[in-house]
Write an enzyme that holds these catalytic residues in place. Structure first.
Site, mmCIF file in Angstrom:
data_model
loop_
_atom_site.group_PDB
_atom_site.id
_atom_site.type_symbol
_atom_site.label_atom_id
_atom_site.label_comp_id
_atom_site.label_asym_id
_atom_site.label_seq_id
_atom_site.Cartn_x
_atom_site.Cartn_y
_atom_site.Cartn_z
ATOM 1 N N ASP A 92 0.872 -1.161 0.000
ATOM 2 C CA ASP A 92 0.000 0.000 0.000
ATOM 3 C C ASP A 92 0.915 1.218 0.000
ATOM 4 O O ASP A 92 2.079 1.151 0.383
ATOM 5 C CB ASP A 92 -0.919 -0.011 1.218
ATOM 6 C CG ASP A 92 -2.176 0.828 1.001
ATOM 7 O OD1 ASP A 92 -2.174 1.679 0.091
ATOM 8 O OD2 ASP A 92 -3.149 0.635 1.749
ATOM 9 N N TRP A 93 0.381 2.332 -0.433
ATOM 10 C CA TRP A 93 1.227 3.506 -0.661
ATOM 11 C C TRP A 93 1.774 4.026 0.676
ATOM 12 O O TRP A 93 1.046 4.556 1.503
ATOM 13 C CB TRP A 93 0.420 4.572 -1.393
ATOM 14 C CG TRP A 93 0.574 4.531 -2.883
ATOM 15 C CD1 TRP A 93 0.909 5.592 -3.692
ATOM 16 C CD2 TRP A 93 0.415 3.411 -3.779
ATOM 17 N NE1 TRP A 93 0.980 5.187 -5.009
ATOM 18 C CE2 TRP A 93 0.683 3.859 -5.094
ATOM 19 C CE3 TRP A 93 0.110 2.072 -3.592
ATOM 20 C CZ2 TRP A 93 0.641 3.024 -6.207
ATOM 21 C CZ3 TRP A 93 0.057 1.228 -4.705
ATOM 22 C CH2 TRP A 93 0.320 1.699 -5.987
#
Length: 659
Positions: A232-233
């Site tokens: 995930d970012w």
């Protein structure tokens, strides 16, 4: 591209080039290695629409993005219980992704709705892993049929927004396997998403991004995942620890910092270069898949066709919770009062990274007026602003009451303003705003014929359920939700959706009430297996509306249920479904199983199969529902494996978990 081709390409790379492939170029793109013909590819947010930002990237939908069809978020689509519809929506999303030259659409999100307070529940399908997995697989297959990839997220046990970057989800082995991983396993085995996105949180004390048990042993060795794991970012804690654990690609860019850490670790002997070879090879494989699929759909987006599909999907997402006295569908020549600010300014999607710039936007008020032949008055009733003076609120209530008194039927739009639920934070309660409930009281005092239409990403308490004749749960319905709402209100569309999460009477009744959102960085999943309807049924708790509930403008009967065991050991459940009413409609047949006298603790019943069937008025049809043998298994902590326990199982067929 064959495995040999990937291996040869990796062998041609320098150490620095291999490291560079395993992190982003910028916010949305991977790094190229032009020397050996590896281009950069773009990933971008979904899941219910394409969020391709034209300028600088961000993670919370602040920057503008290109216009795209905003389909109903998962909270709505999940309520359709319809595999074929999810496939078609997926295909449309895949087409838009391909047209825009994007390689991977980041979705679907299939995390379990453990608590109704989770701020991101609008982006997830259900409190049940079976329906989450089945619908998630249909979505992935649909998108990937168009030559672009998906990213199954958020892996795993990401069930709250509070402290999501650090909190440890502390879960015993059985619920972890049976509830929180089972849906992911279904999607991986059935649909092979191109990528899986690991979550921010820890699981039992270990960051998901650096957990070899999760990312390698379970995901790859047990389930056979063939694709790439992306963070995930911003979800990477220690890159040198995460890469050999199974995290292949860090997003977004670290401006070269973590690439240098990998190179230094290899040179110092702290990281085996073969682990870097594996990760780089998986990135190359993803790029080659994207190249092979590029241009599968080209030309201009058919905005009208996709808007029509969004309207169909929204109509199939609306749950008719109550319809006392047959007040719905409305007569088109009835004198109506439409009340509530959401009728004019619809809440149609959640806030955060999935925020779509819609190609167009239907408003319920305009669409109701377009279908009606009678008078349609309107009063906002309340303000969507955070704070207004009591005098102004009183005036809005008085205007609403006056409009209601002059109408035959009131259609009252209530819901949660965007500020109350979003990615990034959780809700404090499940109550509708007090000022909206005050408007309902004022309207009811002048006209008892009130149809409540709800707009909300997570469930809300319904203290008025016994006081109004009809309630439509409209969730968040995407850009065409206004037209779909009008279609259902007037009966142009017969509602068929059913709840994929229980609507409780009180927050204090909910399973995670005493263990949400945790303390000192730990969240104890003390309810164990008993999530959602499993909890309410085991404790015999009264609920506002049960899992699986949803009415229609027609009626259905289920008869002649039978079960046979197939040669493969699966179950085939058959039942005759009859449309006993006067309108064509659609029924969702649900199959639950239990094992009385089991050697282990089990829920009272668990969903194991379902099917959506369209029937003309008066039509009967025998429907078959498949139940996989594997779905009857429980996780045996003594042998750390799935076990199908012997014994005589009870198979129940009905229209909700309590039918």
């Amino acid at each position: 591209m064959t495995d040999n081709d990937v291996t040869a390409t990796v062998a041609d790379l320098t150490l620095e080039e291999k490291a560079s492939l395993t992190s982003g170029l910028n916010f949305w793109h991977t790094k190229p290695v032009e020397r050996v013909g590896i281009p950069s590819i773009m990933m971008t947010d979904g899941p219910h629409g394409l969020r391709k930002q034209a300028g600088a990237g961000d993670h919370l939908g602040v920057g503008s993005s290109v216009p795209a069809t905003c389909f109903p978020p998962a909270v709505g689509l999940g309520s359709s219980w319809d595999v074929e519809l999810l496939d078609r929506v997926g295909r449309a999303l895949g087409a838009e992704t391909s047209i825009e030259g994007v390689a991977v659409l980041l979705g679907p999100g299939i995390n379990i709705k453990r608590s109704p307070l989770c701020g991101r529940n609008f982006e997830y399908f259900s409190e049940d892993p079976l329906i989450s997995g089945v619908l998630g697989a249909a979505f992935v297959k649909g998108v990937q049929s168009q030559g672009v990839g998906t990213s199954l997220k958020h892996f795993a046990a990401n069930n709250q927004e509070t402290d999501r970057m650090r909190a440890s989800s502390d879960i015993d082995p059985r619920p972890l396997r049976e509830i929180y991983l089972r849906g992911f396993e279904r999607v991986v085995r059935d649909a092979q998403p191109w990528t899986v996105m690991c979550s921010y949180n820890k699981i039992n004390g270990v960051y998901a991004s650096e957990d070899p048990w999760l990312l390698t042993r379970v995901l790859r060795d047990e389930w056979g995942f063939e694709g790439l794991v992306v963070s995930d970012w911003g979800a990477v804690n220690e890159r040198v620890k995460g890469l050999p654990a199974g995290l292949d690609l860090e997003m977004p860019s670290s401006s070269g910092r973590t690439d240098a850490e990998l190179v230094a670790a290899v040179r110092a002997g702290d990281l085996d270069e073969s682990a870097l070879d594996v990760a780089a090879g998986r990135v190359i494989d993803l790029v080659r898949k994207a190249q092979a699929g590029a241009g599968a759909v080209a030309g201009l987006l058919d905005v009208d066709a996709h808007h029509a599909l969004a309207r169909e999907a929204a109509g199939r997402s609306i749950v008719l919770l109550k319809n006392e006295g047959g007040i719905l569908p409305l007569a088109k020549d009835a004198k109506l009062a439409v009340i509530g600010a959401f009728a004019e300014k619809p809440r149609y999607q959640g806030a955060g990274s999935s925020l779509i710039n819609p190609t167009r936007l239907d408003t319920p008020l305009e669409e109701i007026r377009a279908l009606a032949s009678g008078e349609v008055a309107y009063a906002p009733g309340f303000s969507l602003a955070a704070d207004i003076a009591e005098s102004e609120a009183a005036q809005l209530r008085d205007e609403a009451a006056a409009a209601a008194s002059a109408a035959e039927v009131v259609v009252l739009f209530l819901g949660l303003p965007a500020r109350l639920e979003s990615e990034g934070y959780d809700r404090d309660d499940i109550d509708l705003p007090a000022e909206q409930l005050a408007v309902l009281d004022a309207v009811r005092a002048t006209n008892p014929n009130v149809v409540v239409v709800l707009s909300n990403g997570g469930v809300v308490a319904l203290p008025f359920a016994n006081e109004v004749p009809a309630i439509l749960e409209g969730w968040l319905l995407g850009q065409a939700g206004g037209g779909a709402t009008a279609d259902v209100l007037f009966g142009d569309v017969n509602p068929s959706a059913k709840l994929t999460e229980t609507i409780p009477l009180r927050l204090s009744d909910t399973p995670a009430y005493l263990d949400f959102p945790g303390e000192f960085g730990h969240v104890r999943y003390g309810e164990g297996l008993f999530v959602g309807y499993r909890w309410y049924d085991a404790r015999n708790l009264a609920v506002a509306y049960p899992f699986g509930h949803g009415l229609s403008y027609t009626t259905f009967s289920h008869t002649d249920a039978a079960v046979r065991v197939t040669d493969s050991g699966d179950l085939e459940v058959t039942v005759t479904v009859t449309n006993t009413g006067q309108r064509d409609g659609r029924e969702i047949v649900q199959v639950y199983t239990s094992l009385p006298g089991s050697a282990v603790q089990r829920p009272v019943r668990e969903l194991k199969g379902f099917v959506s069937v369209a029937l003309a008025a008066g039509e009967s049809r025998e429907v078959a529902v498949a139940v996989r043998r594997a779905d009857l298994a429980y996780w045996d902590i003594r042998v750390d494996d799935w076990i199908v326990e012997g014994g005589e199982y009870t198979v129940e067929v009905g229209a909700s978990s309590r039918d």
